[in-house]
Design a protein around this motif. Structure first.
Motif, mmCIF file in Angstrom:
data_model
loop_
_atom_site.group_PDB
_atom_site.id
_atom_site.type_symbol
_atom_site.label_atom_id
_atom_site.label_comp_id
_atom_site.label_asym_id
_atom_site.label_seq_id
_atom_site.Cartn_x
_atom_site.Cartn_y
_atom_site.Cartn_z
ATOM 1 N N ARG A 191 0.831 -1.200 0.000
ATOM 2 C CA ARG A 191 0.000 0.000 0.000
ATOM 3 C C ARG A 191 0.865 1.248 0.000
ATOM 4 N N PRO A 192 0.402 2.327 -0.620
ATOM 5 C CA PRO A 192 1.181 3.575 -0.622
ATOM 6 C C PRO A 192 1.212 4.195 0.762
ATOM 7 N N GLY A 193 2.129 5.145 0.946
ATOM 8 C CA GLY A 193 2.162 5.884 2.189
ATOM 9 C C GLY A 193 0.948 6.792 2.301
ATOM 10 N N PHE A 194 0.653 7.231 3.511
ATOM 11 C CA PHE A 194 -0.492 8.114 3.674
ATOM 12 C C PHE A 194 -0.343 8.939 4.948
ATOM 13 N N VAL A 195 -1.254 9.897 5.123
ATOM 14 C CA VAL A 195 -1.239 10.790 6.269
ATOM 15 C C VAL A 195 -2.467 10.505 7.122
ATOM 16 N N LEU A 196 -2.237 10.185 8.378
ATOM 17 C CA LEU A 196 -3.322 9.900 9.325
ATOM 18 C C LEU A 196 -3.545 11.115 10.221
ATOM 19 N N GLU A 197 -4.802 11.501 10.411
ATOM 20 C CA GLU A 197 -5.124 12.531 11.398
ATOM 21 C C GLU A 197 -5.514 11.848 12.695
ATOM 22 N N VAL A 198 -4.832 12.193 13.760
ATOM 23 C CA VAL A 198 -5.020 11.553 15.049
ATOM 24 C C VAL A 198 -6.361 11.978 15.650
ATOM 25 N N ASP A 199 -7.130 10.981 16.108
ATOM 26 C CA ASP A 199 -8.341 11.278 16.871
ATOM 27 C C ASP A 199 -8.264 10.535 18.205
ATOM 28 N N ALA A 257 5.263 4.227 2.646
ATOM 29 C CA ALA A 257 4.610 3.175 1.871
ATOM 30 C C ALA A 257 5.113 1.816 2.315
ATOM 31 N N GLU A 258 4.297 0.803 2.065
ATOM 32 C CA GLU A 258 4.757 -0.563 2.288
ATOM 33 C C GLU A 258 5.730 -0.954 1.171
ATOM 34 N N PRO A 259 6.529 -1.989 1.378
ATOM 35 C CA PRO A 259 7.545 -2.350 0.380
ATOM 36 C C PRO A 259 6.953 -2.681 -0.984
ATOM 37 N N LEU A 260 7.589 -2.159 -2.017
ATOM 38 C CA LEU A 260 7.252 -2.569 -3.374
ATOM 39 C C LEU A 260 7.676 -4.024 -3.585
ATOM 40 N N ASP A 261 7.070 -4.652 -4.579
ATOM 41 C CA ASP A 261 7.467 -6.016 -4.903
ATOM 42 C C ASP A 261 8.917 -6.036 -5.380
ATOM 43 N N ALA A 262 9.653 -7.022 -4.927
ATOM 44 C CA ALA A 262 11.040 -7.172 -5.350
ATOM 45 C C ALA A 262 11.121 -7.901 -6.685
ATOM 46 N N GLU A 305 13.220 8.132 -10.385
ATOM 47 C CA GLU A 305 11.801 7.809 -10.492
ATOM 48 C C GLU A 305 11.455 6.550 -9.692
ATOM 49 N N HIS A 306 12.354 5.576 -9.669
ATOM 50 C CA HIS A 306 12.114 4.363 -8.883
ATOM 51 C C HIS A 306 12.161 4.661 -7.387
ATOM 52 N N VAL A 307 13.071 5.557 -6.986
ATOM 53 C CA VAL A 307 13.111 5.966 -5.575
ATOM 54 C C VAL A 307 11.802 6.639 -5.187
ATOM 55 N N TYR A 308 11.338 7.555 -6.033
ATOM 56 C CA TYR A 308 10.085 8.252 -5.754
ATOM 57 C C TYR A 308 8.908 7.273 -5.682
ATOM 58 N N GLU A 309 8.914 6.270 -6.557
ATOM 59 C CA GLU A 309 7.817 5.312 -6.567
ATOM 60 C C GLU A 309 7.673 4.621 -5.211
ATOM 61 N N GLN A 310 8.797 4.340 -4.564
ATOM 62 C CA GLN A 310 8.761 3.684 -3.257
ATOM 63 C C GLN A 310 8.525 4.670 -2.119
ATOM 64 N N GLN A 311 9.061 5.861 -2.206
ATOM 65 C CA GLN A 311 9.167 6.705 -1.021
ATOM 66 C C GLN A 311 8.224 7.900 -0.960
ATOM 67 N N LEU A 312 7.725 8.425 -2.079
ATOM 68 C CA LEU A 312 6.943 9.662 -2.040
ATOM 69 C C LEU A 312 5.605 9.481 -1.326
ATOM 70 N N PRO A 331 12.232 5.470 10.393
ATOM 71 C CA PRO A 331 12.178 4.562 9.251
ATOM 72 C C PRO A 331 11.015 3.584 9.326
ATOM 73 N N PRO A 332 10.729 2.879 8.183
ATOM 74 C CA PRO A 332 11.368 2.942 6.865
ATOM 75 C C PRO A 332 11.329 4.358 6.268
ATOM 76 N N ILE A 333 12.186 4.560 5.279
ATOM 77 C CA ILE A 333 12.359 5.887 4.699
ATOM 78 C C ILE A 333 11.136 6.283 3.884
ATOM 79 N N LEU A 334 10.757 7.541 4.038
ATOM 80 C CA LEU A 334 9.744 8.137 3.179
ATOM 81 C C LEU A 334 10.251 9.492 2.715
#
Length: 528
Positions: free
Chosen positions: A3-11, A40-45, A333-340, A520-523
């Motif tokens: 799954r991609p990274g995301f932003v959670l709002e704390v409640d 984000a979670e790890p991309l497929d290797a 571009e591959h770095v961004y795909e994993q980390q942005l 980490p993991p890095i984003l």
């Protein structure tokens, strides 16, 4: 596909958030309305890394010929590779550098190339140990090259081992390793952990001298680099690219090989560290509780050994080879795909938990200067566009920050911390008054060349690395750190996160917005 990274709002129902804290962890309750930026979670290797490497070497990018076409009998071939500072943590064997180097050597042997030298691209870093070289290259390569003097470590202070290639149009000296510069072909093997790695930086920094490095590892360059990870806003990147283009124009033939990894960072015993807290299973909660309690009873030296012994189960996600700039464009571009991770707007306060490791304390100690560098130099700069925290905002870091140094790896750090920072923490003043004496000190140079010590100037560069953050922020607070160490750094100590948040309000005002960097993991936060 993770799954991609995301932003959670704390409640009010959000469970406590995990903060790294050196060789330990903390669960902290963030205020309601705070944001947590998750990687984000790890991309497929890639299923067959060796075949992917072979395909990249046969199908290069840019105007480069395939590697086999560049190899011939009687030529001088040099293979340079990234040193122990990458990746973090070190990866399970076989390291991707071993896979790439073995593939290059197989092609070289097939072409009848017998003048081959391997060089660890240290820049001004410490020399690698035998076990570290075996980790990076594998036993077969080490045993074939090291006993015969064909596995070298770059020596930036060897007067006979450097070659001055010229000066850029900005007056920057370009001086690199002589063996590399005079080879018929220089193959560089890179592990691209973050967006600022690789490209022309590989050769122009990794194989350079202090005379060359001082042009971009300085306060002005760091302050003008609005993010080291945002290439179009980084003067560090621009300087390396000018130097790299001069290196190419001078006739040095570079065949660049870059690899990217997914962010499968932690082994099974600690894989709860890369999960979202509300998704922790019973096993994850039990693992966190057991490891936290055990670490509290473990002497720091033993805890350090446990963590430094970890090997990450990274997976290879891409490999590119050929002309430097074409390769790096695709790598990025591959770095961004994993980390942005997209983040809307800046916060008044940015919180972060700092882990046990950074590029400069592998198998070593995270001393206070490296804590500053990791927090203000690296984690603060994990953004594209704008920082996660507004100008004049406050950065809160969690780390024990011990007044402790590795006497072999960091001798000049001890003197920098106890002498220089005792007088001033201002990067420009430090640079003007003290850098040259440390950089040219014969004892520090001797230790760099003959032991496993970082260069005498290295702590200065680590301090400069945080210069942009120091200029941008209104305050820095360290939670759970040694009070004397934190104050020597010029920061404010706090016992708890709640105390730190209250202290920050004195700078940013009441009811501040808060963002937590869950890394980490890095984003890489793409802040708009």
């Amino acid at each position: 596909m993770g799954r991609p990274g995301f932003v959670l709002e704390v409640d009010r129902s959000t469970p406590p958030t995990l903060f790294h804290h050196g060789e330990g962890f903390r669960l902290e309750k963030l205020p309601v309305g705070a944001r947590v930026v998750y990687p984000a979670e790890p991309l497929d290797a890639i299923a067959d890394p060796d075949e992917a490497i072979r395909q990249a070497l046969h199908n290069p990018l840019g105007d480069s010929q395939p590697l086999p076409s560049l190899l011939r009998g009687g030529m001088k071939l040099t293979i340079a590779f990234d040193d122990v500072s990458l990746p973090l943590p070190p990866m399970k064997r076989p390291d991707v550098r071993q896979r790439v180097v073995e593939a290059v050597l197989e092609m070289a042997a097939g072409a009848g190339v017998d003048d081959v030298v391997l060089i660890a691209a240290l820049a001004l870093h410490r020399r690698m140990t035998e076990s570290e070289l075996r980790q990076a290259l594998g036993d077969r390569v080490y045993d074939a090259f090291e006993p015969h003097g064909m596995l070298l470590q770059h020596d930036a202070e060897d007067p006979d081992g450097m070659l001055h290639l010229g000066v850029t149009d900005q007056g920057e000296d370009v001086e690199i390793n002589k063996r590399a510069a005079t080879s018929d072909l220089l193959v560089y093997v890179n592990v691209n952990l973050v967006a600022m790695d690789g490209g022309h930086k590989s050769v122009a920094t990794g194989l350079a001298s202090y005379r060359s490095l001082r042009h971009h590892h300085n306060v002005q360059t760091m302050q003008q680099s609005r993010s080291f990870m945002d290439q179009h806003r980084s003067e560090l990147h621009s300087s390396n690219w000018r130097m790299g283009r001069l290196i190419a124009a001078s006739g040095v033939n570079v065949f660049q090989i870059e690899t990217t990894l997914n962010n499968n960072t932690f082994p099974p015993a600690f894989d709860f560290l890369q999960k979202r807290e509300w998704e922790w299973s019973f096993r994850d909660r039990a693992a966190f509780t057991a490891s936290s309690k055990a670490l509290q009873r473990t002497p720091p030296r033993i805890a350090r050994q446990i963590f430094q012994g970890q090997r990450a189960p990274y997976g290879l996600t891409s490999v590119q080879a050929g002309e430097v700039e074409a390769v790096h464009a695709q790598t990025t571009e591959h770095v961004y795909e994993q980390q942005l991770v997209s983040v809307a707007g800046q916060a008044d306060i940015l919180t972060m938990g700092l882990p046990y490791i950074c590029p400069y304390n592998v198998n070593s100690i995270m001393n206070p200067i490296l804590v500053m560098c990791l927090g203000l130099g690296y984690f603060f700069n994990l953004y594209r566009g704008k920082p996660l925290v507004r100008a004049g905002g406050v950065l809160i870091m969690s780390h024990p920050t011990p007044w402790e140094f590795h006497p072999v790896h960091h001798p000049s750090y001890i003197d920098f911390f106890e002498q220089v920072l005792a007088e001033t923490t201002d990067p420009a003043e430090i640079e003007a008054k003290y850098e040259e004496s440390f950089a040219t000190d014969p004892w520090y140079i001797h230790l760099y060349r003959t032991t496993h010590a970082y260069h005498g100037v290295h702590p200065f560069y680590m301090w400069y690395w945080g210069a942009h953050a120091l200029q941008h922020l209104g305050g820095v607070i360290v939670v759970g750190g040694d009070t004397r160490s934190v104050r020597r750094l010029g920061f404010k100590p706090a016992t708890t996160l709640r105390d730190a948040l209250e202290m920050a309000e004195d700078v940013v005002g009441r009811d501040p917005s808060v963002t937590h960097l869950h890394s980490p993991p890095i984003l890489l936060a793409d802040v708009t």
